[in-house]
Design a protein around this motif. Structure first.
Motif, PDB file in Angstrom:
ATOM      1  N   GLY A  54      38.352 -86.903  77.149  1.00 19.16           N
ATOM      2  CA  GLY A  54      37.855 -85.989  76.358  1.00 19.16           C
ATOM      3  C   GLY A  54      37.913 -84.979  76.190  1.00 19.16           C
ATOM      4  N   MET A  55      39.235 -84.175  77.131  1.00 22.99           N
ATOM      5  CA  MET A  55      39.767 -83.149  77.235  1.00 22.99           C
ATOM      6  C   MET A  55      40.716 -82.680  76.239  1.00 22.99           C
ATOM      7  SD  MET A  55      39.474 -81.399  80.183  1.00 22.99           S
ATOM      8  CE  MET A  55      39.963 -79.698  80.294  1.00 22.99           C
ATOM      9  N   TYR A  56      40.602 -82.405  75.169  1.00 24.61           N
ATOM     10  CA  TYR A  56      41.887 -83.000  73.542  1.00 24.61           C
ATOM     11  C   TYR A  56      41.043 -82.484  72.376  1.00 24.61           C
ATOM     12  CZ  TYR A  56      38.863 -86.814  71.849  1.00 24.61           C
ATOM     13  OH  TYR A  56      39.007 -87.671  71.818  1.00 24.61           O
ATOM     14  N   GLY A  57      41.989 -81.584  71.401  1.00 19.89           N
ATOM     15  CA  GLY A  57      41.336 -80.593  70.429  1.00 19.89           C
ATOM     16  C   GLY A  57      42.057 -80.423  69.577  1.00 19.89           C
ATOM     17  N   SER A  58      42.377 -79.692  68.799  1.00 23.84           N
ATOM     18  CA  SER A  58      43.471 -79.031  67.449  1.00 23.84           C
ATOM     19  C   SER A  58      42.909 -78.189  67.535  1.00 23.84           C
ATOM     20  CB  SER A  58      42.621 -79.779  65.480  1.00 23.84           C
ATOM     21  OG  SER A  58      42.483 -81.174  65.688  1.00 23.84           O
ATOM     22  N   PHE A  59      44.841 -77.513  67.239  1.00 22.12           N
ATOM     23  CA  PHE A  59      44.972 -75.978  67.237  1.00 22.12           C
ATOM     24  C   PHE A  59      45.536 -75.558  66.146  1.00 22.12           C
ATOM     25  CE2 PHE A  59      47.466 -72.172  68.718  1.00 22.12           C
ATOM     26  CZ  PHE A  59      46.561 -72.152  70.130  1.00 22.12           C
ATOM     27  N   VAL A  60      45.065 -74.912  65.297  1.00 21.84           N
ATOM     28  CA  VAL A  60      45.256 -74.578  63.846  1.00 21.84           C
ATOM     29  C   VAL A  60      45.553 -73.234  64.071  1.00 21.84           C
ATOM     30  CG1 VAL A  60      44.607 -74.414  61.202  1.00 21.84           C
ATOM     31  CG2 VAL A  60      43.761 -75.408  62.575  1.00 21.84           C
ATOM     32  N   HIS A  89      53.148 -70.822  61.997  1.00 17.06           N
ATOM     33  CA  HIS A  89      51.764 -71.764  61.736  1.00 17.06           C
ATOM     34  C   HIS A  89      52.135 -73.478  61.679  1.00 17.06           C
ATOM     35  CE1 HIS A  89      54.517 -70.997  58.238  1.00 17.06           C
ATOM     36  NE2 HIS A  89      54.188 -72.508  57.509  1.00 17.06           N
ATOM     37  N   GLY A  90      50.231 -73.823  61.550  1.00 16.90           N
ATOM     38  CA  GLY A  90      50.846 -74.974  61.300  1.00 16.90           C
ATOM     39  C   GLY A  90      49.569 -75.320  62.615  1.00 16.90           C
ATOM     40  N   THR A  91      49.286 -77.070  62.071  1.00 21.26           N
ATOM     41  CA  THR A  91      48.370 -77.593  62.899  1.00 21.26           C
ATOM     42  C   THR A  91      49.438 -78.482  64.204  1.00 21.26           C
ATOM     43  OG1 THR A  91      46.446 -77.867  61.043  1.00 21.26           O
ATOM     44  CG2 THR A  91      46.523 -78.998  62.913  1.00 21.26           C
ATOM     45  N   THR A 105      45.123 -67.170  63.411  1.00 23.10           N
ATOM     46  CA  THR A 105      46.132 -66.590  62.409  1.00 23.10           C
ATOM     47  C   THR A 105      47.578 -65.910  62.397  1.00 23.10           C
ATOM     48  OG1 THR A 105      44.602 -66.267  60.532  1.00 23.10           O
ATOM     49  CG2 THR A 105      46.715 -65.333  59.949  1.00 23.10           C
ATOM     50  N   GLU A 106      48.905 -66.372  62.355  1.00 25.19           N
ATOM     51  CA  GLU A 106      50.134 -65.756  62.767  1.00 25.19           C
ATOM     52  C   GLU A 106      49.728 -64.081  62.911  1.00 25.19           C
ATOM     53  OE1 GLU A 106      53.946 -67.531  60.581  1.00 25.19           O
ATOM     54  OE2 GLU A 106      52.813 -67.267  59.637  1.00 25.19           O
ATOM     55  N   GLY A 107      50.443 -63.481  64.090  1.00 24.89           N
ATOM     56  CA  GLY A 107      50.173 -62.775  64.913  1.00 24.89           C
ATOM     57  C   GLY A 107      48.874 -62.054  65.607  1.00 24.89           C
ATOM     58  N   ASP A 108      47.951 -62.722  65.656  1.00 27.77           N
ATOM     59  CA  ASP A 108      47.311 -62.873  66.265  1.00 27.77           C
ATOM     60  C   ASP A 108      47.303 -62.899  67.657  1.00 27.77           C
ATOM     61  OD1 ASP A 108      44.495 -62.724  64.096  1.00 27.77           O
ATOM     62  OD2 ASP A 108      44.380 -65.139  64.177  1.00 27.77           O
ATOM     63  N   HIS A 115      47.335 -77.655  78.314  1.00 25.07           N
ATOM     64  CA  HIS A 115      48.476 -77.683  77.333  1.00 25.07           C
ATOM     65  C   HIS A 115      48.295 -77.555  76.028  1.00 25.07           C
ATOM     66  CE1 HIS A 115      52.527 -78.529  77.375  1.00 25.07           C
ATOM     67  NE2 HIS A 115      52.423 -79.406  76.834  1.00 25.07           N
ATOM     68  N   TRP A 116      49.726 -76.892  75.561  1.00 28.34           N
ATOM     69  CA  TRP A 116      49.316 -77.017  73.908  1.00 28.34           C
ATOM     70  C   TRP A 116      50.712 -77.448  74.016  1.00 28.34           C
ATOM     71  CZ3 TRP A 116      44.889 -73.906  74.615  1.00 28.34           C
ATOM     72  CH2 TRP A 116      44.887 -73.194  75.436  1.00 28.34           C
ATOM     73  N   HIS A 117      50.321 -78.353  72.924  1.00 30.76           N
ATOM     74  CA  HIS A 117      51.534 -79.266  72.135  1.00 30.76           C
ATOM     75  C   HIS A 117      51.986 -78.324  70.765  1.00 30.76           C
ATOM     76  CE1 HIS A 117      52.680 -82.737  74.074  1.00 30.76           C
ATOM     77  NE2 HIS A 117      51.691 -82.544  74.806  1.00 30.76           N
ATOM     78  N   GLY A 118      52.858 -78.481  70.836  1.00 32.12           N
ATOM     79  CA  GLY A 118      53.907 -77.777  69.706  1.00 32.12           C
ATOM     80  C   GLY A 118      53.447 -76.165  69.685  1.00 32.12           C
ATOM     81  N   VAL A 119      53.531 -75.438  70.504  1.00 33.97           N
ATOM     82  CA  VAL A 119      52.616 -73.914  70.059  1.00 33.97           C
ATOM     83  C   VAL A 119      53.874 -73.089  71.050  1.00 33.97           C
ATOM     84  CG1 VAL A 119      51.165 -71.956  71.117  1.00 33.97           C
ATOM     85  CG2 VAL A 119      50.403 -74.660  70.164  1.00 33.97           C
ATOM     86  N   PHE A 120      54.894 -72.410  69.953  1.00 35.53           N
ATOM     87  CA  PHE A 120      55.491 -71.321  70.673  1.00 35.53           C
ATOM     88  C   PHE A 120      55.178 -70.067  72.161  1.00 35.53           C
ATOM     89  CE2 PHE A 120      57.861 -72.258  66.990  1.00 35.53           C
ATOM     90  CZ  PHE A 120      58.464 -73.172  66.827  1.00 35.53           C
TER      91      PHE A 120
END
Length: 164
Positions: free
Chosen positions: A137-143, A121-123, A65-68, A85-90
């Protein structure tokens, strides 16, 4: 004026104010332990090498959650180096996960902790940035969920379940 009176009249109120302010802005640390390990999968009747994280492909969905503060501990149980590596994550550049550019690779048998604030926030998604590990196999969602106390939070919209 003795020391006790100085503390009670001057320092105690300041101390209490600092404690209240600190807890008001304290961030919640959300920790994930990711165990990266070789595995075999069956593709069209043939066994092939794959990489499972915590025993699964794709990797676990990481939810914040934002702020975590994200704390993601990668336990490399492969016989080769890895990274995430984290796509689209500031996030701070040193946490970007590109081996030999923003970090040293996570060597076999070692652990590395990514730690960064969640300020959006975002997926999005995350994946290995080493060799062709993403493809096996090394890929996943970041919510990243929007804070419910955000003045722009829309009930019935921003609280819909995220289904990557």
């Amino acid at each position: 004026m003795d020391i006790q009176n100085i503390f009670q009249k001057k320092l105690l109120p300041i101390t209490l104010m600092l404690l209240a302010t600190t807890s008001l802005f304290a961030q919640k640390v959300v920790r994930y332990d990711l165990y990266v390990k070789d595995t075999l999968v069956n593709y069209a009747g043939k066994e092939k090498r794959a990489i499972a994280v915590n025993g699964q492909i794709p990797m676990p969905t990481l939810t914040f959650t934002e702020g975590d503060t994200a704390e993601i501990v990668v336990h490399n149980q492969l016989k080769e180096s890895t990274s995430l590596h984290w796509h689209g994550v500031f996030l701070p550049n040193k946490e970007d996960g590109v081996p030999w550019l923003t970090q040293k690779p996570i060597e076999p048998g070692t652990t590395y902790t990514y730690r960064f604030p969640i300020i959006q926030h975002g997926t999005h998604w995350y994946h290995s940035h080493s060799g062709l590990q993403e493809q096996i196999g090394m890929y996943g969602s970041f919510v990243m969920l929007k804070k419910q106390n955000d003045p722009t939070f829309r009930k019935g919209i921003d609280d819909l379940p995220t289904v990557p």
